[in-house]
Every structure is written in structure tokens, then in C-alpha cells.
Design an enzyme around this catalytic site. Structure first.
Site, mmCIF file in Angstrom:
data_model
loop_
_atom_site.group_PDB
_atom_site.id
_atom_site.type_symbol
_atom_site.label_atom_id
_atom_site.label_comp_id
_atom_site.label_asym_id
_atom_site.label_seq_id
_atom_site.Cartn_x
_atom_site.Cartn_y
_atom_site.Cartn_z
ATOM 1 N N ARG A 150 -22.557 1.189 1.045
ATOM 2 C CA ARG A 150 -21.288 0.498 1.182
ATOM 3 C C ARG A 150 -21.399 -0.468 2.359
ATOM 4 O O ARG A 150 -21.793 -0.074 3.456
ATOM 5 C CB ARG A 150 -20.211 1.516 1.483
ATOM 6 C CG ARG A 150 -18.893 0.873 1.698
ATOM 7 C CD ARG A 150 -17.885 1.897 2.073
ATOM 8 N NE ARG A 150 -16.576 1.284 2.049
ATOM 9 C CZ ARG A 150 -15.475 1.986 1.969
ATOM 10 N NH1 ARG A 150 -15.518 3.281 1.878
ATOM 11 N NH2 ARG A 150 -14.329 1.370 1.966
ATOM 12 N N GLU A 191 -14.665 6.006 -4.220
ATOM 13 C CA GLU A 191 -15.481 4.837 -3.894
ATOM 14 C C GLU A 191 -16.965 5.124 -4.062
ATOM 15 O O GLU A 191 -17.730 4.257 -4.475
ATOM 16 C CB GLU A 191 -15.155 4.364 -2.473
ATOM 17 C CG GLU A 191 -13.791 3.695 -2.429
ATOM 18 C CD GLU A 191 -13.135 3.720 -1.068
ATOM 19 O OE1 GLU A 191 -12.940 4.838 -0.527
ATOM 20 O OE2 GLU A 191 -12.830 2.649 -0.542
ATOM 21 N N ARG A 210 -2.825 1.354 12.716
ATOM 22 C CA ARG A 210 -2.726 -0.105 12.835
ATOM 23 C C ARG A 210 -1.319 -0.592 12.508
ATOM 24 O O ARG A 210 -0.662 -0.032 11.627
ATOM 25 C CB ARG A 210 -3.691 -0.793 11.863
ATOM 26 C CG ARG A 210 -5.132 -0.531 12.174
ATOM 27 C CD ARG A 210 -6.032 -1.265 11.185
ATOM 28 N NE ARG A 210 -7.262 -0.521 11.036
ATOM 29 C CZ ARG A 210 -7.947 -0.400 9.904
ATOM 30 N NH1 ARG A 210 -7.532 -1.000 8.817
ATOM 31 N NH2 ARG A 210 -9.044 0.300 9.878
ATOM 32 N N ASN A 249 -22.539 5.824 3.044
ATOM 33 C CA ASN A 249 -21.449 5.113 3.695
ATOM 34 C C ASN A 249 -21.615 5.356 5.192
ATOM 35 O O ASN A 249 -21.289 6.415 5.699
ATOM 36 C CB ASN A 249 -20.118 5.663 3.179
ATOM 37 C CG ASN A 249 -18.930 4.913 3.743
ATOM 38 O OD1 ASN A 249 -19.086 4.072 4.634
ATOM 39 N ND2 ASN A 249 -17.751 5.223 3.244
ATOM 40 N N HIS A 294 -11.146 -2.954 0.921
ATOM 41 C CA HIS A 294 -10.876 -1.871 -0.031
ATOM 42 C C HIS A 294 -11.131 -2.314 -1.467
ATOM 43 O O HIS A 294 -10.597 -1.729 -2.412
ATOM 44 C CB HIS A 294 -9.409 -1.396 0.023
ATOM 45 C CG HIS A 294 -9.048 -0.614 1.246
ATOM 46 N ND1 HIS A 294 -7.790 -0.666 1.789
ATOM 47 C CD2 HIS A 294 -9.759 0.219 2.019
ATOM 48 C CE1 HIS A 294 -7.744 0.118 2.857
ATOM 49 N NE2 HIS A 294 -8.942 0.663 3.018
#
Ligand code: ADP
Length: 615
Positions: free
Chosen positions: A84, A382, A234, A7, A173
Site C-alpha cells: 500500500r 483494503e 483531525r 501496509n 482512501h
């Protein structure tokens, strides 16, 4: 055999080694501050870090891979590498083996994900150079949301813009949403294809997903990961008018807005103490009003989306929490899940407070025992999901070594099975179906009679009835038929109609509104116990099948095996599937035999637990 999962972010790399067969964790390495003068490298579980000085992605990855291989007992055991990739655009809807052409396509998508794709690609290029002899696979964060219907992925812009393939909602996601949905279904002892789930990935980045019968049909992130929930730094949803206002009245530029919305807002912006919810919770407990507000706004937004997604799916079987916040913050789960009784979700406050995810129990429930909608916490993973995708793509497990006897393939056009009661409602009291021709399965026939099927958008004037009558009404249509009628039907084994949509039937003597019963038939092979023994499969195994048609050969995954003395060896697919393989083109009748021949390639034990309700 082992899978390496990489990743690669803009300034960090996470590299995991996983056992291929079990997904078990073997080793992990984290590199931080790439591109800065003081990059560091750390092995999982070790406190000390190694200084790397100033390194770029390639140098950092080389160091990582060298050290990882040194630590493994058998460095040759790396069988594949998973990468990823954040943005797969409209093109990548599944994991793919990486070629130079795939690299170029990921490069082209950089404009959609300028922070992520270039770093992902740098990792891919470096790793392919360092490990040239194994397969590299790209797994995309957007791919799971490829099934978003048009109404959910379209922004209401002027038509031309709204149809620009680069100006739509993609969602992110996806690897995590798909993974926790699958784990939640296993926990509930159900098939994900029978469930309506809301998955809440609440970490530093946060998004919700409505997973209906295994498919993502709505998600809170959009063109970029900025839309939707409040996140660590965010804003999530905000009135776009506010941006115009800031630009006009306060001289904000695009870069300044980017900084404001992506990095200075969210939990960090509201609380003023950073993006870590642990700190915010601690201050809120001491009465800090900014921190209390941050928690309230975050939870309110998630609740709002849960309500919206329940409405979109017409109900929900489970709400699943994951990510750093979802897995660890009992306070946030409580704020989000309280007063959801109207949805059938009853929070058990003690269970919620006491819940601790352990590696042996990565999914746990915190609703009351009688809660119709379950509240679950699932540990997302993940890297494991990526490792599983790599294994599935590159390693042929469970290969069938048996004699490859061909299996006849028949294409089934849309048709309906009716109860005797339904036949009488539609055709008149005492009416009996008239056999027109026998079907290949013993005792089954196509009837002379047809019914009109009326959907919200269109109707089919004459859908063939198959006899004899059954104990359940069941309309079997293709995905294309679903679009034509304007309904979404789940992929199901015959007889399993629970929670499927209904439809209006019109016959010469009356109408019948079915409350449920419309399915897209799960492609399947009928066989006798002798056949099953010959092929080495059992009833309800899910197998992979290669179909040879001459010019459009195809491999079908997810083919259900049905075994009974009553059956004759034959694979049944619908018209969409037949057309994809160029079989039975123009088939209008039911179960048209084709020239095609299928061969069993392997057994896939992943979906072994097929819904026991299947007839
Ligand atoms: P990312 O999206 O970066 O993968 P994670 O899923 O690891 O993030 O989530 C990180 C966030 O989870 C942290 O910023 C923190 O706010 C939150 N978190 C982790 N543990 C706890 C906890 N025990 N209580 C509250 N919040 C937590």
C-alpha cells in the site's frame, strides 16, 4: 498461490497473506512501535505479543516475513507482494509493478506525504530485498481519484498556483472507496458503471467519495488527508482564516498548527476523552456534553457532504457506509442517515440497530424496502483489494488456449441512432433515411442525413445518422467528444441508455431535446455463435484483447463480447481508442475498417454480470 500484502506505516507494519484465487484470509501479523525501544509483534487472533526490542523497518519486516513463511504450509507459495502506498501523485493512476524507477518516483512524492510515503518505501525496499524473486506491486490510495474532474480537483488559488501539479486535491482512501463501491454494486446486482454511489469511509481517518458510474468524481480529502470530514484527531474542514488568526494573534508556527489540526482536534479534541467513538458514545449516553457535541459535529459534517454529493451527481442510487465507525456505530449511522427522505433514502431504524456484518454477509442494507436510494453498510477490506489488484496485474488467470484467429478492428466515429419519430421531428413528417453506404454488420447502413448536436459547451454541426431506425435514440461519442460538448456520458453497451445524459438535436425541420441517450460506447466484439465457440467465449463475456497496429500496439481490457447470428466478426472501438493504438487515424466516417488486427488474450470473468438491459 498466495499474495502477501504489506501496509507499512511510520511506526507500524501490517502484513497479510491472502489466497490469490479467492482473496480469502490466510494469516496476519501486526508490528507496533517500530523505532521505539519496545516494538512488539503479534499474530492475528493471538493475545500474546513477542518483544522485538528496538528495530527499524527493515529489521521488523525481516522478522515478519521469516515468521510468516515459517507458519505457511508452503512458503514457496507467495506469488506476489502488494504494497500500500499512500501518495501516487498525478503519475500513478493504477497499480504498478515496482522497479527501481518506480521506487524513485515514490521517493520523489515524499514531499506530498511526508508521514506516509517514506515509510511505505522503506517497506518496499526491505521486502524486495527479502523476496527478490517475486513481483512486487504498488497500490496507491490516491489512484482511484485520478478521475476527479478539473473543477473538483482545483483550489481557487491564483491561476499559476492552481495549476501547480503539486498543489491540487488528490483525495485518499481510494482503495477502500473503490472496493466498497464494487461490493455494493454486486450486492445490488448491478454494474458499478450504472450506479451513482456515495461511499462513506468512516474510520479514524474519514472521507466521502462520489462514485459516478464507477469513477470517483469528488472526494472530501484534498492535497492532504486533513480536508473534509471530522476525524479521530483531525479537524477536517476549517476556515483557513482561523489559521491566519492563530498565527498572527497567538504565535502559532507551522509545526504547532500541524500538531493542533492533525493530532489534537477532531473527535478527540472536542470530546476530551480520546478518539475512540465507543468511549465517546458511552459518555454521551451518560450526559457528557462535550461528547454529545463531538458526535453532533461529526454527523452534521457527513450529512452536509452527502447532500453536496447528491447535488453534484444529480441523484444517488445508494449511500454506502464503511470503516470502523461506518460498519459498527448504529448511532452514528442513524444520526447521519435520518431525514434523508428528500433524497429518496428512508432509514429503517430496526434494521440499522440490529445490523451485524458477518463475513458471509459483508454488505447489508438498512433502508426500508421501498427506499429509492439504498442505505448500505459494507465491510471494507483494503488488504483484500490490494491482493486482488496484485493478482490482476501479475497472474494471468483464465488464459485462452485457443487458436489465435485475428479479429478485424473497425473504428467508429461519433454517430447517432434515431427512432422513426425522431427522424420525422428533425426532417419532417413521413421522412425516410437515405442509405449512403452499407456497414459491415448486415442490414446496417450510414445514412446521407446528419444532425446538429448541441452540447452545453460546443456543438457538432453534422453527426452521421446510422440506419435503419431503432426503438431508442442513442448518440455514441468518444470521451474527447464528451469534453468538447461539455457533458459526462457513461460507458455503456448499445441500447442501455438508462440514466444517461440527454442532448439537443437540430435538424432541417425541427429540434428534439433528448432526455437521455448519450453514451460512450463500450468497446465490443461482434461475433456469430460459431465464432464464439471457436474462441471459447459466451455472449456478454468481458475479454482482454491485444491490438496490433505496427507501431502503437495496445492491450484493451474490458472488451464486451456480443454474439448473434446477425453479426459478422469485428471489433468496434471509438476514435479515442483507435488513435491510442494508431488505427484509423483521421477517421471521419463511421466504422472505418483499419489495418489493425485484434487477438483475444483472456477472458475476464469479473464483469460477467453485464447489464441485462443491453440490447
Ligand atoms: P482506521 O482509519 O485507523 O483504519 P478503523 O476503520 O479501524 O480506523 O476505525 C476505527 C474507529 O472505529 C475507532 O476509533 C472507533 O472510533 C470506531 N469504532 C469501532 N468499533 C466501533 C463501535 N462498535 N461503535 C462505535 N465506534 C466504533
Amino acid at each position: 498461490m498466495k499474495i502477501l500484502v504489506i501496509n507499512c506505516g511510520s511506526s507500524s507494519i501490517k502484513a497479510d497473506v491472502r489466497e490469490h484465487a479467492t482473496g480469502a484470509f490466510v494469516a496476519r501479523m501486526d508490528i507496533e512501535r517500530i523505532g521505539q525501544p519496545n516494538a512488539t509483534l503479534r499474530f492475528d487472533g493471538e493475545d500474546s505479543t513477542t518483544d522485538l526490542g528496538q528495530v527499524d523497518h527493515e529489521q521488523a519486516l525481516k522478522k515478519t516475513i521469516d515468521l510468516l513463511l515459517k507458519r505457511l504450509d508452503d512458503p514457496g507459495a507467495i506469488a506476489g507482494v502488494g504494497h500500500r502506498v499512500v501518495h501516487g501523485g498525478a503519475r500513478f493512476t493504477h497499480p504498478v509493478r515496482i522497479t527501481s524507477e518506480v521506487e524513485e518516483a515514490i521517493d520523489e512524492l515524499a514531499s506530498l506525504a511526508p508521514l506516509h510515503n517514506p515509510a511505505n518505501l522503506a517497506g518496499i525496499r526491505a521486502a524486495r530485498k527479502l523476496l527478490p524473486d517475486v513481483d512486487h506491486v504498488a497500490v496507491f490510495d490516491t489512484a482511484f481519484h485520478a478521475t476527479l474532474p478539473r473543477r473538483a480537483r482545483t483550489y481557487a488559488l491564483p491561476y499559476e498556483m492552481a495549476n501547480d501539479p503539486g498543489l491540487r486535491r488528490f483525495g485518499f482512501h481510494g482503495i477502500s472507496h473503490a472496493y466498497v463501491a464494487q461490493r455494493a454494486a454486486e450486492f445490488l446486482d448491478a454494474d458499478v458503471r450504472d450506479l451513482r454511489l456515495i461511499t462513506c469511509h468512516l474510520g479514524n481517518g474519514a472521507s466521502l467519495c462520489a462514485v459516478e458510474f464507477g469513477r470517483s468524481i469528488e472526494t472530501s480529502m484534498g492535497l492532504t488527508p486533513l480536508e473534509g470530514l471530522v476525524m479521530g484527531t483531525r479537524t477536517g474542514d476549517i476556515d483557513p482564516g482561523l489559521l491566519i488568526h492563530l498565527m498572527r494573534e497567538h504565535g502559532y508556527t507551522a509545526d504547532k498548527l500541524d500538531e493542533l489540526l492533525n493530532r489534537e482536534s477532531g473527535l478527540a479534541g472536542l470530546s476530551g476523552v480520546g478518539n475512540d467513538l465507543r468511549d465517546i458514545e458511552a459518555r454521551a449516553a451518560d450526559g457528557d456534553d462535550h461528547c454529545r457535541l463531538a458526535i453532533q459535529v461529526f454527523a452534521h459534517r457527513v450529512r452536509k457532504y452527502i447532500g453536496a454529493y447528491a447535488a453534484i451527481m444529480g441523484g444517488v442510487d445508494a449511500i454506502v457506509f464503511a470503516g470502523g465507525i461506518g460498519e459498527n456505530s448504529a448511532l452514528m449511522r442513524h444520526r447521519i442517515a435520518q431525514r434523508l427522505d428528500f433524497l429518496g433514502a428512508r432509514l429503517d431504524e430496526d434494521r440499522n440497530r440490529e445490523l451485524q456484518l458477518a463475513s458471509l454477509q459483508p454488505v447489508q442494507m438498512f433502508s426500508t424496502p421501498h427506499s429509492r436510494t439504498r442505505l448500505l453498510v459494507a465491510r471494507t477490506d483494503e488488504s483484500r483489494a490490494i491482493a486482488e489488484a496484485v493478482s490482476k496485474l501479475i497472474l494471468k488467470s483464465d488464459e485462452l488456449t485457443l487458436d489465435q484467429r485475428p479479429i478485424p478492428v473497425a473504428v467508429s466515429a461519433r454517430h447517432i441512432h434515431l427512432t422513426q419519430e425522431a427522424v420525422e421531428t428533425l426532417f419532417g413528417p413521413g421522412y425516410q433515411l437515405t442509405p449512403r453506404n452499407d456497414l459491415s454488420q448486415p442490414g446496417q447502413f450510414a445514412a446521407e442525413e446528419t444532425v446538429k448536436v448541441v452540447g452545453p459547451k460546443n456543438e457538432f454541426p453534422a453527426v452521421r445518422i446510422l440506419g435503419p431506425t431503432r426503438s431508442l435514440n442513442q448518440l455514441e461519442i468518444s470521451r474527447t467528444d464528451e469534453f468538447t460538448l461539455g457533458i459526462d456520458a457513461p460507458v455503456r453497451a448499445s441500447g442501455d441508455v438508462a440514466n444517461s445524459p440527454g442532448i439537443l438535436l437540430v435538424g432541417p425541420a425541427g429540434q428534439l431535446k433528448l432526455e437521455q441517450g448519450v453514451i460512450c460506447a463500450w468497446r465490443h466484439i461482434h461475433m456469430t455463435p460459431d465464432d464464439a465457440e471457436h474462441f471459447g467465449v459466451k455472449d456478454r463475456d468481458v475479454v482482454e484483447v491485444a491490438v496490433a497496429s505496427g507501431d502503437r500496439d495496445l492491450v484493451f481490457g474490458d472488451v464486451l463480447v456480443r454474439v448473434s447470428e446477425k453479426y459478422r466478426l469485428e471489433m468496434h472501438i471509438d476514435t479515442d481508442e483507435g488513435n491510442a493504438a494508431n488505427l484509423g487515424r483521421g477517421a471521419t466516417g463511421t466504422l472505418i475498417s483499419t489495418e489493425g488486427r485484434a487477438q483475444l488474450r483472456r477472458r475476464n470473468t469479473r464483469y460477467d454480470a453485464v447489464n441485462p438491459a443491453a440490447e
